[in-house]
Design an enzyme around this catalytic site. Structure first.
Site, short mmCIF file in Angstrom:
data_model
loop_
_atom_site.label_atom_id
_atom_site.label_comp_id
_atom_site.label_asym_id
_atom_site.label_seq_id
_atom_site.Cartn_x
_atom_site.Cartn_y
_atom_site.Cartn_z
N TYR A 61 27.68 -33.65 52.11
CA TYR A 61 28.54 -34.79 51.89
C TYR A 61 29.91 -34.68 52.56
O TYR A 61 30.29 -33.66 53.09
CB TYR A 61 28.67 -35.11 50.40
CG TYR A 61 28.79 -36.59 50.19
CD1 TYR A 61 27.78 -37.44 50.65
CD2 TYR A 61 29.90 -37.16 49.61
CE1 TYR A 61 27.89 -38.80 50.53
CE2 TYR A 61 30.00 -38.52 49.47
CZ TYR A 61 29.01 -39.34 49.93
OH TYR A 61 29.13 -40.70 49.81
N TRP A 97 33.29 -34.97 51.62
CA TRP A 97 34.64 -34.65 51.17
C TRP A 97 34.98 -33.17 51.10
O TRP A 97 36.13 -32.80 51.04
CB TRP A 97 34.90 -35.31 49.82
CG TRP A 97 35.08 -36.78 49.96
CD1 TRP A 97 34.20 -37.76 49.60
CD2 TRP A 97 36.21 -37.46 50.53
NE1 TRP A 97 34.71 -39.00 49.89
CE2 TRP A 97 35.95 -38.85 50.46
CE3 TRP A 97 37.41 -37.03 51.09
CZ2 TRP A 97 36.84 -39.81 50.94
CZ3 TRP A 97 38.30 -37.99 51.56
CH2 TRP A 97 38.01 -39.36 51.48
#
Length: 823
Positions: free
Chosen positions: A144, A146
């Site tokens: 992902y 972040w």
């Protein structure tokens, strides 16, 4: 030590710094105080770190940051943290069997510390074997957005590059943040909209009369960004506040709670029930049409399909006129307030700032679609400072750009020059398998079944191995207890992480990852591109931690493709390559940049000249000026209020025009609310980035008795005998969590707020047990928004809240698993 002895010793040490220290027979004490200040950055901003004896002891705001985030104070704690993964680890049963074994023991049994060679050999072997036997559909590697950052060693980029060299993997279209918007908006406005360059704040402040913040909280979400935030937009917020306080601009906030931006602007609060925004918008549209307040000329010239939508609006399709009284019954906003709100927005120049929370709910596509229809009826799109925005609350956007080159990064794709050199390479024979964002657990649960999405049938892959980097699915994903059950079906879980997250603890192989101050990289400030930043390895990595670049290079090396991954460059050589590319771009712009050596020594390059051509930018100006020459990307070239394409899909949960449809769970369902009478929403926390920083001292600033706070209003608290400081049990059929109670009038009746991102902490990891720490995703629903987008519905969930009367167990979210030094 007596005081006189201490003073005597101190004087000797003081003298030792001015004479040859080796006269005492000691090491050279001229550098006794080795304190230094270095520059770096992360997703919270640029900062100066004070380093002494190899450790960060203090973090200071960078002087060029316009509104530094207090979150940079966490840097030292993130580096020297009790949750750091310091060495390569393999789960005991997996190591003993040299492969998949006793998956049901994940999260329960010990890890064994191993050498890098052992961990990498095991991972490379099982990735290769899994791929060779089952192909790309067997390996999930979305990784992902972040976690970590940078242009060379960002975990997401290099991991996906590595898995493409392996031959491909299961990835996701869209993302958890904007999944529904990314699918619906190309049908409506001809582009993504949610990531497009937004109207500048300067144009809004100088021209708009009404600013509507709808389902978003820019003051909070703009603290961080997917590169390095400089927070220049906060200067514009101050100007906006001044314009509101002077009466020049009227501000509104449509939200179930009074958020920070609403309070900052003293905006009028339109207190809407969760998941009912579409009904409110439709009621406003009905009022604008019947009172002849809408912009008929704009609708006729720039849109298609209004007549079909009008039939629905007036009730000619179903016998129910969608007037303000109908809307009021659904959304909880008084009919007179709806009428006044609609009239005010129609009267003068208005801009609607639509947040991503609106499309993270059941039938979330409808919110962005209907918001666009409402903006079209108001007729301000393309006029200076007016219209609609979907990205202005994010990425520090809206401030004036700087004249600066945009830096690139290492690509996720494989360079073509290696195709001829490796004619039998796996990447030439296979391709990635794509599923909608957030549908990974559904794929594990229903492999081989078909999923409708955007007019296509998608076969769900059979995932057998997961490679996780840059994120923790067990915190991010919904319906955690169901996820734990499905997790057991996966043969191998490999995680590259700096911290012992719940995902790392539920893995088979864990690689320790170096953080920003422990590795080499380069980055650029988001939004305005004002700085290019050198990231140096200022301190020694924790334990045997390595960069994601190094880890992925080593895996590729074991498959015989090291040079394909690195392109025969070290990390520093990649940094220099990216910088020199920016130098060439600057030359084309008649700009001069310093040499790489000077840049690397100073730590940054700053671009100070404003790009005057973008200062007053407003989206859709060219389209408004000439809709034939500057057609939108829709089939008609115009705003599609009715979409023939979507209508032909014949979906029961997404019609050909915006429609109000009851969510799977909501406050209007009287049968459901008898059991679970509260709607829980999970906004971003002002104290962290999703789950990042929850393992630092910062959580002590807001937690209640070590638990994530749940906010409810005095009326709901009184019903349940709750007061601020109590521990509450929040539960539904999917699970239960504990949270600290905070009573406030900032939340409307029947609504509870609990921020997403609290680290998952069950009594027994791997089982369906009470989460002691308050991870809201134990309670949320893992369902697609509709057959159109199939994105997540994080903000759709009913719960009950009661005072907890049981015994409190220790919170284990921030403890390391049991570790053996050998088998």
């Amino acid at each position: 030590m007596k005081r006189r002895d201490f003073l005597k010793c101190s004087s000797i040490l003081g003298a030792a710094t001015t004479v040859k220290a080796n006269s005492f027979g000691w090491a050279d004490l001229t550098n006794f105080d080795d304190r230094k200040t270095v520059l770096s950055s992360n997703r919270f901003g640029m900062f100066e770190a004070v380093i002494q004896s190899g450790e960060v002891i203090e973090t200071k705001a960078f002087k060029g940051d316009y509104f530094p985030s207090p979150m940079i104070k966490s840097v030292a704690d993130r580096l020297q943290n009790q949750t750091r993964v310091e060495y390569p680890m393999v789960r005991k049963s997996f190591l003993k069997a040299k492969g998949p074994s006793n998956n049901n023991l994940r999260g329960k049994e010990e890890f064994v510390r191993v050498s890098w060679d052992v961990a990498l050999d095991l991972a490379a072997k099982h990735m290769r074997e899994t791929f060779d036997k089952h192909g790309p559909e067997s390996i999930y590697g979305e990784c992902y957005w972040w976690g970590g950052s940078g242009r060379v060693s960002w975990g997401r980029t290099v991991s996906r590059r590595m898995m493409r060299i392996l031959g491909g993997f299961v990835t996701e279209s869209g993302d958890y943040s904007t999944g529904a918007g990314l699918v619906i908006m190309p049908h409506v406005l001809g582009g993504s909209s949610v990531y497009d360059t937004p109207t500048k704040w300067k144009s809004i402040i100088e021209n708009a009369k009404n600013v509507v913040v709808w389902g978003c909280d820019p003051l909070i979400t703009n603290q961080i960004t997917w590169s390095t935030p400089l927070h220049r937009c906060f200067k514009d917020y101050e100007k906006l506040q001044a314009a509101v306080f002077s009466g020049k601009i009227k501000a509104f906030s449509v939200d179930p709670r009074k958020n920070d931006t609403q309070k900052f602007l003293d905006a009028e609060h339109i207190a809407v029930k969760p998941n009912t925004d579409v009904a409110l918008m439709i009621g406003m549209a009905h009022y604008l049409y019947t009172k002849k307040l809408y912009d008929e000329k704009f609708i006729k010239k720039y849109t298609v399909g209004f007549n079909k939508f009008k039939k629905y609006l007036l009730g000619k399709e179903d016998g129910q006129a969608k007037d303000i009284n109908w809307a009021s019954e659904i959304c909880g906003v008084d009919a007179k307030t709806i009428a006044k709100f609609a009239k005010t927005l129609a009267k003068e120049r208005t801009v609607l700032l639509c947040g991503r929370a609106l499309q993270r709910q059941d039938h979330g596509e409808q919110a962005h679609w209907m918001c666009t229809v409402l903006a079209a009826m108001l007729g301000h799109m393309g006029l200076p400072g007016g219209g609609i925005e979907f990205s202005l609350a994010y990425n520090s956007s809206g401030a004036t750009d700087k004249l600066a080159p945009t830096i690139t990064g290492i690509s996720q794709s494989i360079p073509e020059k290696y195709n001829n050199k490796y004619p039998n390479a796996p990447w030439l024979k296979h391709h990635d398998v794509v599923i909608p964002s957030s549908r990974s657990i559904e794929a594990i649960q229903r492999p081989g079944e078909n999923l409708d999405q955007n007019g296509k049938k998608i076969k769900l892959p059979h995932i057998r191995l997961m490679y996780n980097a840059s994120g923790s699915p067990l915190t991010r994903h919904h319906d955690v207890n169901n996820m734990l059950e499905q997790w057991k079906k996966v043969d191998t879980v490999i995680t590259a992480e700096p911290y012992w997250t719940s995902t790392a603890k539920m893995s088979d192989i864990v690689f320790p990852v170096a953080t920003e101050l422990e590795r080499i990289d380069i980055d650029q400030t988001g939004g305005t591109k004002e700085y290019i930043i050198a990231r140096k390895a200022h301190i020694k990595p924790a334990g045997e931690s390595q960069s994601d670049f190094w880890i992925c290079r080593e895996l590729c090396k074991r498959w015989g493709y090291e040079e394909v991954f690195t392109e025969e460059k070290t990390e520093l050589e990649w940094v220099k390559y990216i910088y020199e590319d920016a130098v060439q771009k600057a030359k084309a712009m008649n700009m001069k940049m310093p040499s790489f050596d000077k840049f690397w020594e100073k730590g940054y390059v700053r671009f100070q000249e404003d790009d005057e051509s973008t200062q007053n930018y407003t989206r859709y100006t060219e389209f408004r000026d000439n809709p034939y020459k500057h057609r939108l990307g829709t089939p008609s070239g115009k705003i599609e209020i009715y979409s023939p394409v979507i209508a032909k899909f014949n979906y029961d949960d997404c019609k050909g025009h915006p429609t109000w449809m009851e969510p799977i769970e909501w406050l209007g369902d009287k049968k459901q609310t008898k059991k679970y009478p509260m709607h829980i929403i999970s906004p971003h926390s002002k104290y962290r980035l999703h789950s990042q920083l929850n393992n630092t001292f910062i959580r002590g600033l807001y937690e209640i008795s070590g638990r994530e706070p749940v906010l409810i209003n005095p009326k709901e608290a009184k019903k349940r005998g709750l007061k601020t400081g109590d521990i509450a049990r929040v539960f539904n059929d999917r699970g239960e969590i504990l949270a600290g109670v905070y009573v406030t009038d900032a939340v409307i009746d029947e609504v509870a707020t609990l921020c997403e991102g609290a680290w998952y902490s069950p009594e027994n990891l791997g089982d369906k047990t009470l989460c002691q720490h308050g991870n809201v995703n134990v309670l949320t629903i893992d369902k697609g928004t509709s057959k159109l987008a199939q994105s997540n519905i994080a903000h759709t969930a009913l719960v009950e809240i009661e005072k907890y009367k049981g015994s409190l167990k220790p919170i284990n979210a921030f403890t390391k698993p049991k570790i053996l030094q050998n088998l």
